[in-house]
Design a protein around this motif. Structure first.
Motif, PDB file in Angstrom:
ATOM      1  N   TYR B 308       0.814  -1.211   0.000  1.00 12.21           N
ATOM      2  CA  TYR B 308       0.000   0.000   0.000  1.00 12.21           C
ATOM      3  C   TYR B 308       0.851   1.266   0.000  1.00 12.21           C
ATOM      4  N   LYS B 309       1.953   1.215   0.714  1.00  9.52           N
ATOM      5  CA  LYS B 309       2.765   2.432   0.849  1.00  9.52           C
ATOM      6  C   LYS B 309       3.484   2.808  -0.438  1.00  9.52           C
ATOM      7  N   GLY B 310       3.820   1.844  -1.247  1.00  7.07           N
ATOM      8  CA  GLY B 310       4.550   2.129  -2.478  1.00  7.07           C
ATOM      9  C   GLY B 310       3.614   2.585  -3.584  1.00  7.07           C
ATOM     10  N   SER B 311       4.131   2.634  -4.794  1.00  9.19           N
ATOM     11  CA  SER B 311       3.328   3.125  -5.914  1.00  9.19           C
ATOM     12  C   SER B 311       2.717   1.977  -6.711  1.00  9.19           C
ATOM     13  N   GLN B 312       3.086   0.710  -6.357  1.00 10.70           N
ATOM     14  CA  GLN B 312       2.636  -0.431  -7.160  1.00 10.70           C
ATOM     15  C   GLN B 312       1.124  -0.581  -7.217  1.00 10.70           C
ATOM     16  N   PHE B 313       0.447  -0.311  -6.089  1.00 16.03           N
ATOM     17  CA  PHE B 313      -1.002  -0.508  -6.046  1.00 16.03           C
ATOM     18  C   PHE B 313      -1.684   0.473  -6.994  1.00 16.03           C
ATOM     19  N   ALA B 314      -1.303   1.748  -6.903  1.00 18.34           N
ATOM     20  CA  ALA B 314      -1.919   2.760  -7.772  1.00 18.34           C
ATOM     21  C   ALA B 314      -1.612   2.472  -9.241  1.00 18.34           C
ATOM     22  N   GLN B 315      -0.372   2.067  -9.515  1.00 14.12           N
ATOM     23  CA  GLN B 315       0.005   1.747 -10.911  1.00 14.12           C
ATOM     24  C   GLN B 315      -0.870   0.641 -11.480  1.00 14.12           C
ATOM     25  N   MET B 316      -1.086  -0.394 -10.658  1.00 13.58           N
ATOM     26  CA  MET B 316      -1.921  -1.508 -11.104  1.00 13.58           C
ATOM     27  C   MET B 316      -3.350  -1.020 -11.344  1.00 13.58           C
ATOM     28  N   LEU B 317      -3.886  -0.213 -10.409  1.00 17.76           N
ATOM     29  CA  LEU B 317      -5.255   0.294 -10.576  1.00 17.76           C
ATOM     30  C   LEU B 317      -5.387   1.084 -11.877  1.00 17.76           C
ATOM     31  N   TYR B 318      -4.415   1.955 -12.150  1.00 19.26           N
ATOM     32  CA  TYR B 318      -4.522   2.790 -13.350  1.00 19.26           C
ATOM     33  C   TYR B 318      -4.439   1.940 -14.623  1.00 19.26           C
ATOM     34  N   GLU B 319      -3.619   0.898 -14.580  1.00 20.28           N
ATOM     35  CA  GLU B 319      -3.539   0.003 -15.742  1.00 20.28           C
ATOM     36  C   GLU B 319      -4.880  -0.715 -15.949  1.00 20.28           C
ATOM     37  N   LEU B 320      -5.477  -1.165 -14.852  1.00 16.34           N
ATOM     38  CA  LEU B 320      -6.775  -1.849 -14.952  1.00 16.34           C
ATOM     39  C   LEU B 320      -7.868  -0.868 -15.406  1.00 16.34           C
ATOM     40  N   ILE B 321      -7.812   0.353 -14.898  1.00  9.13           N
ATOM     41  CA  ILE B 321      -8.810   1.367 -15.279  1.00  9.13           C
ATOM     42  C   ILE B 321      -8.719   1.664 -16.775  1.00  9.13           C
ATOM     43  N   ASP B 322      -7.507   1.729 -17.283  1.00  2.52           N
ATOM     44  CA  ASP B 322      -7.341   1.923 -18.737  1.00  2.52           C
ATOM     45  C   ASP B 322      -8.028   0.797 -19.511  1.00  2.52           C
TER      46      ASP B 322
END
Lengths: 363, 363
Positions: B308-322
């Motif tokens: 959660y603290k890193g950027s991996q979670f947000a990166q994955m979400l944005y890829e899925l949102i795309d």
């Protein structure tokens, strides 16, 4: 200096020529798969004329070759690796002595001890010819028992402890089959590398104290029977003094494996390298998901097939040999049988709860 | 330019102050573990005065939160992660809308959609206050169903396909529970990443054709029932056209898992992320040793706790949102219930063979 070396080489060649003679090859073979006592036969297959050796050929004579559980499975036809055709000569490991050769003098000499590193070349034979490239020379001061049993059990123990998790000083591993050939090597390497080794053995009506005493003489500090792992008391005695195991080594399967799982640390690895109980490995789903369990397998034959060409195998052998020389890695108890007495040997090797290694040898 | 921005900010503050009022918080809670229909209660816990928000506080309102199988297990007290104390508010994921905040204007605005990334903060509540640091802002053009169900099932599918083996174009994976939320996401991501996905579903008397048609509408090319995996015919039809699976995904356990094992490639990995059958994972010893099987587990909650603290979670979400925006990743069929209608919602969510996702929402 140089001319004396040349003279010495000429003398050697002369000496070899004089020695050259005929060697009768006896091989322990089967022409069909089945119970070892029924299908194994000692065949007199060929006779080797040492004067006919080709360049790089090395004529070797059996010193000793063990009967391992995998050999029995192979003869029964119940093994993943089987001879390419029958009749075939069996025997997966063993130490030989160089009799004669056509390799360059620096590599091997008559009398040297060697391990043939060919997977599908049965070792239960009195003599054989192997290319110098398929031999590893080992020192002859480590005892025939150690040399004959070096390349399967201690190597398996070495890889199990090295290749799956990073073990630091003070970490714990747990194994079932603690009295097996691999188990005994794990105990000794674990002690050498400052790892806590918890060894589980099957309870037995006779000889239990002797077995525990023997394992302790190898350096075992924590020996338990399978039932102990189901008792809550262990949490207070053992797991309050040493960390939970990061690594579990399984050669039994069935309930004995479930018992191991119960005490592993979170994110531990369980490596299965044998299945003595003939029961599968059963893991509750929660162990995988919530305890992050990692279950792997290890097969020494595959490791060898993948690593014989590189230097890793020889490096491991030399490291183990150093430990043997320092008396830190002992050979298992061995009992020797002549190739010709193979029926008694095979019978002895298949006795349940047997902790003595049967070695085949020649006169 | 600068002065107009200042003016705008002042206007915004004024506007916020005007909007500030009291928000009634309803929370779906249990004060003991048990059957959801017996222990869940909709409590009116607090009322939030928006004018009292502290710096970085964000007042959010529920848009929709699904009832996932793990939520049911958690309410029953049968989950590895349980609330630190009872009564507790349940609900593991959901999308909220920003109502008001004291964060800097650039980060969130009223109306923005956000996902709270706190594991132990139940999402089944009408309103809540969360620190801006514990929110991920997501675009509001992807549909409430997709947003509400984004952070567990598609993320699990993403990590299952990315974190265990390196899959190249044309490789095969196989999954049981092919119609589950994760299964549907695996089908779609697999198609997107040019991986052959073989999906196994339970046979059913009614609705089988509709289920297969639905999965094929998501891009599934290979859908079979469990019994098919035991048939030799599959070797000629399927495994002669696509490679054997390098990766097996298991959310069932028991026989359904043994069926998967049977068709895996050598050195394959089996990842267990669920256990719908409540049966353990049973693996023959030979699979580990001779087929070099690797069995692992995956738990999205642990991944989140670690990432959660890193950027991996947000990166994955944005890829899925795309992918959602390009219509390559569809939301599951959803059925909405008001928080106040939780009894009907929980009942619907627990129906066997249910492939519709139940969403809780507020008026």
């Amino acid at each position: 200096m140089r001319s004396s070396l040349v003279l010495f080489k000429r003398f050697q060649t002369l000496f070899h020529t004089r020695l050259a003679s005929s060697y009768v090859v006896q091989e322990l073979q089967a022409d069909q798969y089945g119970a070892p006592n029924e299908v194994l036969k000692l065949n007199q297959t060929t006779s080797i004329d040492a004067s006919q050796l080709k360049p790089n050929d090395v004529l070797i004579k059996l010193l000793a070759s063990p009967i391992n559980p995998a050999d029995i499975n192979m003869i029964e036809g119940k093994y993943a690796l089987l001879p390419s055709s029958l009749p075939a000569t069996f025997g997966n490991e063993g130490v030989f002595q160089v009799v004669d050769h056509r390799a360059s003098d620096e590599q091997v000499r008559p009398g040297d001890w060697v391990l043939p590193k060919i997977l599908d070349w049965g070792k239960w034979r009195s003599y054989g010819i192997v290319s110098i490239n398929d031999l590893i020379k080992i020192p002859s001061d480590i005892g025939v028992e150690s040399a004959a049993t070096l390349s399967v059990n201690p190597c398996t123990a070495y890889r199990l402890l090295r290749d799956f998790v990073t073990l630091e000083k003070g970490d714990t591993i747990i194994q079932n089959g603690g009295n097996s050939g691999v188990g005994q090597a794990v105990i000794q390497l674990g002690k050498l590398w400052n790892i806590n080794v918890v060894s589980i053995v099957r309870n037995r009506e006779q000889g239990m104290n002797e077995l525990v005493d023997y394992l302790k003489s190898l350096g075992a500090e924590h020996v338990y029977v399978e039932e102990d792992l189901r008792k809550e008391a262990l949490r207070k005695t053992l797991w309050s003094t040493i960390p939970r195991p990061k690594l579990g080594l399984n050669c039994v399967g069935g309930r004995a494996t479930s018992d191991l799982l119960r005490v592993l640390d979170k994110s531990a690895t369980l490596v299965t390298y044998g299945g003595m109980s003939k029961q599968p490995v059963t893991v509750p789903t929660a162990e995988f998901i919530f305890n992050d369990l990692n279950c792997r397998g290890f097969w020494m034959s595959r490791w060898k097939a993948e690593n014989y060409k590189g230097s890793q195998f020889a490096q491991m052998l030399y490291e183990l040999i150093d430990s043997i020389r320092r008396n830190e890695l002992k050979a298992p108890h061995c009992e020797k049988f002549l190739l010709s007495d193979y029926k008694a040997a095979v019978e002895q090797a298949q006795k349940p709860l047997n902790t003595t290694k049967v070695l085949l040898t020649v006169a």
